[in-house]
Structure formats: structure tokens, C-alpha cells
Design a protein around this motif. Structure first.
Motif, PDB file in Angstrom:
ATOM      1  N   ASP A 133       0.812  -1.216   0.000  1.00 51.58           N
ATOM      2  CA  ASP A 133       0.000   0.000   0.000  1.00 51.58           C
ATOM      3  C   ASP A 133       0.849   1.271   0.000  1.00 51.58           C
ATOM      4  O   ASP A 133       0.351   2.353   0.303  1.00 51.58           O
ATOM      5  CB  ASP A 133      -0.931   0.007   1.212  1.00 51.58           C
ATOM      6  N   GLY A 134       2.131   1.135  -0.303  1.00 50.44           N
ATOM      7  CA  GLY A 134       3.000   2.301  -0.334  1.00 50.44           C
ATOM      8  C   GLY A 134       3.280   2.889   1.030  1.00 50.44           C
ATOM      9  O   GLY A 134       3.563   4.090   1.153  1.00 50.44           O
ATOM     10  N   ILE A 135       3.230   2.065   2.066  1.00 45.61           N
ATOM     11  CA  ILE A 135       3.409   2.519   3.445  1.00 45.61           C
ATOM     12  C   ILE A 135       4.799   2.114   3.941  1.00 45.61           C
ATOM     13  O   ILE A 135       5.254   1.002   3.670  1.00 45.61           O
ATOM     14  CB  ILE A 135       2.323   1.914   4.354  1.00 45.61           C
ATOM     15  N   THR A 136       5.450   3.021   4.648  1.00 44.90           N
ATOM     16  CA  THR A 136       6.763   2.757   5.245  1.00 44.90           C
ATOM     17  C   THR A 136       6.612   2.531   6.737  1.00 44.90           C
ATOM     18  O   THR A 136       5.884   3.268   7.416  1.00 44.90           O
ATOM     19  CB  THR A 136       7.713   3.937   4.986  1.00 44.90           C
ATOM     20  N   LEU A 137       7.290   1.517   7.249  1.00 37.01           N
ATOM     21  CA  LEU A 137       7.336   1.248   8.677  1.00 37.01           C
ATOM     22  C   LEU A 137       8.595   1.884   9.256  1.00 37.01           C
ATOM     23  O   LEU A 137       9.683   1.709   8.706  1.00 37.01           O
ATOM     24  CB  LEU A 137       7.353  -0.262   8.939  1.00 37.01           C
ATOM     25  N   THR A 138       8.448   2.616  10.341  1.00 39.75           N
ATOM     26  CA  THR A 138       9.603   3.290  10.938  1.00 39.75           C
ATOM     27  C   THR A 138       9.892   2.729  12.327  1.00 39.75           C
ATOM     28  O   THR A 138       8.993   2.297  13.047  1.00 39.75           O
ATOM     29  CB  THR A 138       9.382   4.809  11.045  1.00 39.75           C
ATOM     30  N   LEU A 139      11.182   2.763  12.678  1.00 37.99           N
ATOM     31  CA  LEU A 139      11.636   2.396  14.013  1.00 37.99           C
ATOM     32  C   LEU A 139      12.232   3.631  14.663  1.00 37.99           C
ATOM     33  O   LEU A 139      12.999   4.360  14.027  1.00 37.99           O
ATOM     34  CB  LEU A 139      12.689   1.291  13.949  1.00 37.99           C
ATOM     35  N   GLU A 140      11.907   3.846  15.929  1.00 38.12           N
ATOM     36  CA  GLU A 140      12.368   5.045  16.634  1.00 38.12           C
ATOM     37  C   GLU A 140      13.015   4.662  17.955  1.00 38.12           C
ATOM     38  O   GLU A 140      12.410   3.958  18.773  1.00 38.12           O
ATOM     39  CB  GLU A 140      11.187   5.993  16.903  1.00 38.12           C
ATOM     40  N   ALA A 141      14.228   5.135  18.170  1.00 35.16           N
ATOM     41  CA  ALA A 141      14.902   4.942  19.457  1.00 35.16           C
ATOM     42  C   ALA A 141      14.299   5.906  20.478  1.00 35.16           C
ATOM     43  O   ALA A 141      14.200   7.104  20.214  1.00 35.16           O
ATOM     44  CB  ALA A 141      16.397   5.195  19.299  1.00 35.16           C
ATOM     45  N   LEU A 142      13.896   5.378  21.636  1.00 34.63           N
ATOM     46  CA  LEU A 142      13.272   6.180  22.684  1.00 34.63           C
ATOM     47  C   LEU A 142      14.194   6.248  23.896  1.00 34.63           C
ATOM     48  O   LEU A 142      14.693   5.221  24.358  1.00 34.63           O
ATOM     49  CB  LEU A 142      11.931   5.568  23.093  1.00 34.63           C
ATOM     50  N   ASN A 143      14.412   7.450  24.410  1.00 39.29           N
ATOM     51  CA  ASN A 143      15.420   7.633  25.454  1.00 39.29           C
ATOM     52  C   ASN A 143      15.061   6.882  26.739  1.00 39.29           C
ATOM     53  O   ASN A 143      13.894   6.673  27.066  1.00 39.29           O
ATOM     54  CB  ASN A 143      15.653   9.123  25.708  1.00 39.29           C
ATOM     55  N   ARG A 144      16.100   6.489  27.458  1.00 39.37           N
ATOM     56  CA  ARG A 144      15.931   5.629  28.641  1.00 39.37           C
ATOM     57  C   ARG A 144      15.341   6.368  29.831  1.00 39.37           C
ATOM     58  O   ARG A 144      14.883   5.735  30.790  1.00 39.37           O
ATOM     59  CB  ARG A 144      17.287   5.034  29.028  1.00 39.37           C
ATOM     60  N   HIS A 145      15.342   7.716  29.809  1.00 40.64           N
ATOM     61  CA  HIS A 145      14.783   8.477  30.923  1.00 40.64           C
ATOM     62  C   HIS A 145      13.251   8.485  30.858  1.00 40.64           C
ATOM     63  O   HIS A 145      12.581   8.279  31.869  1.00 40.64           O
ATOM     64  CB  HIS A 145      15.327   9.907  30.913  1.00 40.64           C
ATOM     65  N   ASP A 146      12.719   8.738  29.672  1.00 37.44           N
ATOM     66  CA  ASP A 146      11.267   8.755  29.493  1.00 37.44           C
ATOM     67  C   ASP A 146      10.698   7.352  29.319  1.00 37.44           C
ATOM     68  O   ASP A 146       9.542   7.101  29.676  1.00 37.44           O
ATOM     69  CB  ASP A 146      10.887   9.575  28.256  1.00 37.44           C
ATOM     70  N   MET A 147      11.476   6.459  28.732  1.00 35.17           N
ATOM     71  CA  MET A 147      10.981   5.128  28.381  1.00 35.17           C
ATOM     72  C   MET A 147      11.983   4.065  28.824  1.00 35.17           C
ATOM     73  O   MET A 147      12.603   3.391  28.003  1.00 35.17           O
ATOM     74  CB  MET A 147      10.753   5.052  26.874  1.00 35.17           C
ATOM     75  N   PRO A 148      12.172   3.931  30.140  1.00 39.80           N
ATOM     76  CA  PRO A 148      13.164   2.958  30.620  1.00 39.80           C
ATOM     77  C   PRO A 148      12.829   1.543  30.165  1.00 39.80           C
ATOM     78  O   PRO A 148      11.664   1.128  30.192  1.00 39.80           O
ATOM     79  CB  PRO A 148      13.084   3.094  32.141  1.00 39.80           C
ATOM     80  N   GLY A 149      13.856   0.846  29.704  1.00 38.28           N
ATOM     81  CA  GLY A 149      13.672  -0.535  29.307  1.00 38.28           C
ATOM     82  C   GLY A 149      13.223  -0.752  27.885  1.00 38.28           C
ATOM     83  O   GLY A 149      13.109  -1.899  27.437  1.00 38.28           O
ATOM     84  N   TYR A 150      12.964   0.337  27.147  1.00 35.15           N
ATOM     85  CA  TYR A 150      12.529   0.170  25.755  1.00 35.15           C
ATOM     86  C   TYR A 150      13.637  -0.522  24.963  1.00 35.15           C
ATOM     87  O   TYR A 150      14.818  -0.405  25.295  1.00 35.15           O
ATOM     88  CB  TYR A 150      12.207   1.534  25.143  1.00 35.15           C
ATOM     89  N   PHE A 151      13.264  -1.235  23.898  1.00 34.76           N
ATOM     90  CA  PHE A 151      14.204  -2.143  23.251  1.00 34.76           C
ATOM     91  C   PHE A 151      15.433  -1.437  22.695  1.00 34.76           C
ATOM     92  O   PHE A 151      16.530  -1.992  22.712  1.00 34.76           O
ATOM     93  CB  PHE A 151      13.521  -2.935  22.131  1.00 34.76           C
ATOM     94  N   TYR A 152      15.297  -0.219  22.183  1.00 32.24           N
ATOM     95  CA  TYR A 152      16.471   0.526  21.743  1.00 32.24           C
ATOM     96  C   TYR A 152      16.339   1.984  22.152  1.00 32.24           C
ATOM     97  O   TYR A 152      15.263   2.563  22.145  1.00 32.24           O
ATOM     98  CB  TYR A 152      16.731   0.419  20.237  1.00 32.24           C
ATOM     99  N   ARG A 153      17.491   2.565  22.518  1.00 32.29           N
ATOM    100  CA  ARG A 153      17.526   3.953  22.970  1.00 32.29           C
ATOM    101  C   ARG A 153      18.406   4.831  22.086  1.00 32.29           C
ATOM    102  O   ARG A 153      18.412   6.051  22.256  1.00 32.29           O
ATOM    103  CB  ARG A 153      18.004   4.037  24.425  1.00 32.29           C
ATOM    104  N   LEU A 154      19.150   4.217  21.172  1.00 29.09           N
ATOM    105  CA  LEU A 154      20.061   4.953  20.297  1.00 29.09           C
ATOM    106  C   LEU A 154      19.693   4.685  18.832  1.00 29.09           C
ATOM    107  O   LEU A 154      19.339   3.551  18.490  1.00 29.09           O
ATOM    108  CB  LEU A 154      21.510   4.513  20.540  1.00 29.09           C
TER     109      LEU A 154
END
Length: 262
Positions: A133-154
Motif C-alpha cells: 500500500d505504499g506505506i513505510t514502517l519506521t523504528l524510533e529509538a526512545l530515550n531511557r529516561h522517558d521510556m526505561p527498558g525500551y528495546f532501543y535507545r540509540l
């Protein structure tokens, strides 16, 4: 480089229909909505069309209460597929062409290698569906202070996953705010990520309020982005200090930075 209003954060206290109206009145042509799943997709599409507003980014549903995404959770592949289907339905109805796939927090005791394999497998299965459908999936690193434990921070950690997936429909969402909260050299991090960047967001690193494009680090990164030929959206994903409209004076400094006058 067009500015998109994040309608999950801007114009607080108003129903979504009014937020769309106010954003259009303030000159925004695009909108981000984090979780636009309270309205039927067709109804959301009508609200946007009535104001000539493009929906440019949504997130996949985060999962059960307290969860921050499903894509890296072993054994939850069916839940991820259902969440992706919801996001795709919204995109098909509204014409949105970007979905931030929320990786989530690895479950307690889960091996990181297993979580990464789950994430890569989910994305490899999802990417062809989105690309159709012409859609792009994006991945975003979320900082460890606001989102501790998220899979990637960088950003480079998310870039490693993108490389493993190996599909052109999976790219990077680069957020100035999260990079600055991690204490990164913003321009250096952006230059390293540029070949993968599909969507950009920003906010002030203190309090996640109105961005400060006159800040030398932010101004330099904006010039780098403009000089690269980036023609996508920059999402204004911030918490207004007070009235949203009154706080939009920062857009003058944004135009100056992009033009190289800052």
C-alpha cells in the motif's frame, strides 16, 4: 521540510475534530496522531479531509495496559499482527504513508537475542504488507529516561535492526528530542543516520516543550537535514507550555535555521 502538528499533544483539552481544525487554522498541512484508534478509520478520514489535513504518521497500538509496543515480545506475534492490521486500516482509509512500529520493552527474563529475533521476524512479515500500500514502517529509538527498558535507545541500535530486516519499507524515525535526552551530539547522530531517515520529530529536551531552532545544536542539525535534500515531514511532538497557538512563535526561528540564517 514540512511541519506536522502532533495532535496527540498539541491543542490539549480539545476533542480531536477541534484539534484538526485548530492545526489547519495555524497553517499546519500535516498531522501526526499517536494512537488514532478511538474513531472508525472512515470517520477520521472525513475529519481530516474537511480541513485539507494530511495524516502523516501513526503508531502501532501499544498493547495491553502498561505495554509500550508488541513487536519485540516473543510469543506475542499474533497480537503484533492484529495491531499492525489496525494501523494499516487507518492508513488505507486516510492515505497515511508512515507507521511507527513500537518495539516495546523486553519481558522480564527474556533474552535480548530472542527479542531481537522476534522483532526482525515480525518486521520481515509486516514490511511486504505495508509496501503493498505504499506505506513505510519506521523504528524510533526512545530515550531511557522517558521510556526505561525500551528495546532501543540509540538510533544506531534501531539501524542495526533495519539492516537485519533488509526491506526498503522499514526505515528510521529520527527524533531530536530523544537524541538530546540521551546526551548525543545531535548533528553527528543525524549525519550517521541520514541514509535511513524517513521521518523526523523534535521538541525541547527540557520538559519536552516547544522546540528551540535557534539553539546552535538544533540549528546545525536542521541545516544538515535540509542540505541532505530531505523532503519529508518534521513532527512537532511536544507539550505546549501554555496555549498552543501562542507558543508557535518558534516557527520563525525554524525558517531561519533551515535557510541558514540562524
Amino acid at each position: 521540510m514540512k511541519l506536522a502538528a502532533n495532535l496527540s499533544l498539541l491543542y490539549p483539552g480539545l476533542p480531536l475534530a477541534r484539534r484538526i481544525e485548530e492545526a489547519a487554522r495555524d497553517g499546519f498541512a500535516g498531522a501526526e496522531i499517536l494512537f488514532p484508534y478511538d474513531l472508525p478509520p472512515a470517520e477520521l478520514a472525513m475529519l481530516l479531509q474537511a480541513q485539507g489535513m494530511a495524516l502523516v504518521l501513526v503508531n502501532t497500538p501499544p498493547g495491553r495496559e502498561g505495554e509500550k509496543g508488541l513487536a519485540c515480545l516473543p510469543g506475542r506475534e499474533a497480537d503484533f499482527d492484529a495491531a499492525l492490521a489496525q494501523a494499516l486500516d487507518v492508513c488505507r482509509a486516510t492515505g497515511c504513508r508512515s507507521i511507527h512500529v513500537m518495539a516495546g520493552r523486553p519481558p522480564e527474563g527474556a533474552a535480548r537475542t530472542d527479542c531481537q529475533a522476534t522483532l526482525v521476524g515480525n518486521l520481515q512479515r509486516a514490511a511486504p504488507l505495508a509496501a503493498r500500500d505504499g506505506i513505510t514502517l519506521t523504528l524510533e529509538a526512545l530515550n531511557r529516561h522517558d521510556m526505561p527498558g525500551y528495546f532501543y535507545r540509540l538510533p544506531e541500535q534501531a539501524a542495526q535492526v533495519i539492516a537485519q530486516v533488509g526491506h526498503p519499507a522499514v526505515r528510521l524515525q529520527f527524533d531530536f528530542y530523544h537524541c538530546q535526552r540521551e546526551g548525543l551530539d545531535l548533528d553527528r547522530a543525524l549525519r550517521a543516520a541520514l541514509p535511513l531517515v524517513h521521518h523526523v520529530q523534535f521538541a525541547h529536551p527540557q520538559g519536552r516543550h516547544e522546540p528551540d531552532p535557534a539553539d546552535p545544536a538544533v540549528a546545525q542539525a536542521l541545516r544538515t537535514l535540509a542540505d541532505s535534500g530531505y523532503a519529508g515531514w518534521i513532527g512537532c511532538e511536544y507539550l505546549p507550555r501554555a496555549d498552543t497557538r501562542a507558543g508557535l512563535a518558534w516557527r520563525e526561528a525554524y525558517q531561519a535555521a533551515v535557510a541558514g540564517r540562524a
